[in-house]
Enzyme design. Structure first.
Site, PDB file in Angstrom:
ATOM      1  N   GLU A 207       0.876  -1.176   0.000  1.00 30.29           N
ATOM      2  CA  GLU A 207       0.000   0.000   0.000  1.00 30.29           C
ATOM      3  C   GLU A 207       0.907   1.218   0.000  1.00 30.29           C
ATOM      4  O   GLU A 207       1.483   1.580   1.025  1.00 30.29           O
ATOM      5  CB  GLU A 207      -0.909  -0.015   1.234  1.00 30.29           C
ATOM      6  CG  GLU A 207      -1.894  -1.171   1.261  1.00 30.29           C
ATOM      7  CD  GLU A 207      -2.903  -1.129   0.135  1.00 30.29           C
ATOM      8  OE1 GLU A 207      -3.078  -0.045  -0.466  1.00 30.29           O
ATOM      9  OE2 GLU A 207      -3.513  -2.160  -0.168  1.00 30.29           O
ATOM     10  N   CYS A 241      -2.190   9.239   2.626  1.00 30.16           N
ATOM     11  CA  CYS A 241      -1.733   8.691   1.341  1.00 30.16           C
ATOM     12  C   CYS A 241      -2.718   8.954   0.208  1.00 30.16           C
ATOM     13  O   CYS A 241      -2.323   9.001  -0.960  1.00 30.16           O
ATOM     14  CB  CYS A 241      -1.455   7.202   1.465  1.00 30.16           C
ATOM     15  SG  CYS A 241      -2.885   6.222   1.969  1.00 30.16           S
TER      16      CYS A 241
END
Length: 452
Positions: A207, A241
């Site tokens: 990720e 993010c």
């Protein structure tokens, strides 16, 4: 590290972790532990990142409670073996898919959401029947310390353990043969993780991140667009993010958008700034990197900063060059460059010039525009007329594509991520077609009919 891995693998081979009742009990224990340690965790998040209680609960604890509740509700259904059809060539046989845990899972967590991104993958690992080693971030030591204490007081070490430390600790863990690695962090470190995993051919979920664009079209509703943009970008001081990394706004709406954005920033964050509740930048190094970006354009809002507090106000930049340092890598801070465009094809071209983003946000009332952007651009996931909220639903898989990552999790997808789909074909002994054993023109003719 070798002893920890071997200890967990021995325990995994007892098959205790594979029992549904065991998994359910462990998920309940984890939820109770989070409740018991809630005050300590909130205090630690305040110490590490200056997160207010409400923001910490919204972005860290709340999603974990919801994820565990969702798992407990659906796991008894997901865990069942799945019967599948068999073709005519397999007459009499039965096909099944068994969901099998990998074994010992390594979870390496980042610092920006140090609790949520350490425990959320752990929920999936437990639900799938694995053992797990959690490596919390050394950049958020208070939170990492509470996580470690909570795990140690909740689970036996041979089942789940937390290992604190810096880069050397991560390297030592990655040197061991794991059965699965789940990493959340930067693209650069993700490449090192994948390289380490390749030595043992260990499967990974990465990720990562990237420069996630937000596109504001001519028909966008500016008031709500600005509010949702400001919230999604400057939440956690931009250290998210999937935060919008830059905005492309139609020429005709640029001035209205900038004005509305400044208003919403003040409405949403000024009070938190005044009372000292706005999140801080995680380290001096990250602070120094972000401050340099303020020189890459004209500051139309924000720009205030205090080095001793690692504080940077929500900042909007215009007149930014596409070749400037702020546009080279993911900003990961409270700085938002705003560009303009006249034709949608310009937007598609600009986004395609860069690596696939983790997220993309489109603000439009046009179904045609929506379909064109979704089918023209590759990105991990995103929202139409919103930001960030796509990762808050357990019904949508969350993950990247290309340089923004590989694999996905959340909800059912977490169960599948940490499970190997083992295929089993059961053949009866009472039926044994001779056609597969004989070589003749007749058998070949029959085989052609079966396979075509």
């Amino acid at each position: 590290m070798k002893e920890k891995v071997q200890m967990q693998r021995r325990y995994f081979h007892t098959n205790e972790t594979k029992e549904l009742s065991f998994r359910m009990n462990m998920l309940k224990k984890l939820k109770k532990a989070l409740l018991d340690y809630e005050n300590e965790l909130l205090a630690a998040l305040k110490e590490d990142l200056n997160k207010s209680t409400s923001e910490a609960f919204l972005t860290e604890l709340g999603p974990l409670y919801h994820e565990i509740t969702f798992m407990l509700k659906h796991l008894p259904t997901w865990i069942k073996r799945k019967k599948v059809k068999t073709p005519l060539t397999h007459v009499g046989s039965k096909g099944y898919i068994h969901y099998e845990p990998y074994g010992v899972v390594l979870i390496i967590a980042p610092w920006n959401y140090p609790l949520q991104l350490a425990i959320n993958p752990l929920i999936g690992a437990i639900a799938a029947g694995n053992c797990a080693i959690v490596k919390p971030s050394e950049l958020t030591p208070a939170t990492s310390g509470v996580i470690t204490e909570m795990i140690e007081n909740t689970f036996p070490e041979e089942y789940v353990c937390s290992v604190e430390g810096g880069v050397e600790t991560s390297q030592a863990l990655l040197a061991e043969k794991m059965d699965y690695i789940f990493f959340t962090g930067s693209v650069g470190v993700g490449k090192h993780v994948m390289k380490a995993a390749s030595r043992h051919l260990t499967p990974v979920t990465l990720e990562l991140g990237g420069k996630s664009p937000a596109i504001v079209c001519e028909d966008a509703q500016i008031a709500v667009t600005a509010k949702r943009m400001a919230w999604g970008k400057f939440l956690n001081a931009g250290q998210t993010c999937v935060a919008p990394d830059y905005v492309l706004v139609h020429d005709s709406k640029k001035e209205d958008f900038l004005k509305a954005l400044q208003t919403e920033i003040k409405t949403l964050f000024q009070r938190k700034i005044d009372r000292g509740d706005y999140p801080t930048i995680v380290s001096d190094r990250h602070f120094a990197r972000l401050i340099r970006f303020l020189q890459d354009g004209d500051v139309v809002s924000g720009g205030q900063h205090e080095r001793n507090k690692r504080f940077i106000a929500p900042t909007v930049l215009t007149n930014v060059s596409w070749e400037s340092p702020v546009m080279e890598d993911e900003i990961f801070g409270p700085i938002l460059p705003v560009f303009s465009f006249s034709e949608l094809d310009e937007v598609i071209e600009k986004v395609r010039e860069r690596p696939h983003p983790l997220a993309l946000y489109l603000f439009t009332e046009s179904k045609e525009t929506e379909e064109k952007l979704i089918h023209s651009l590759s990105f991990g996931g995103g929202c139409i007329n919103d930001t960030v909220m796509h990762l808050a639903t357990p019904y949508l898989p969350f993950g990247g594509v290309g340089e923004s990552g590989m694999g996905a999790y959340h909800g059912e997808e977490s169960f599948y991520t940490f499970s190997h789909r083992k295929s089993v074909l059961k053949q009866p002994t009472s039926v044994d077609l001779p056609i597969r054993y004989k070589e003749s023109k007749l058998s070949l003719k029959m085989l052609r009919k079966l396979f075509q």
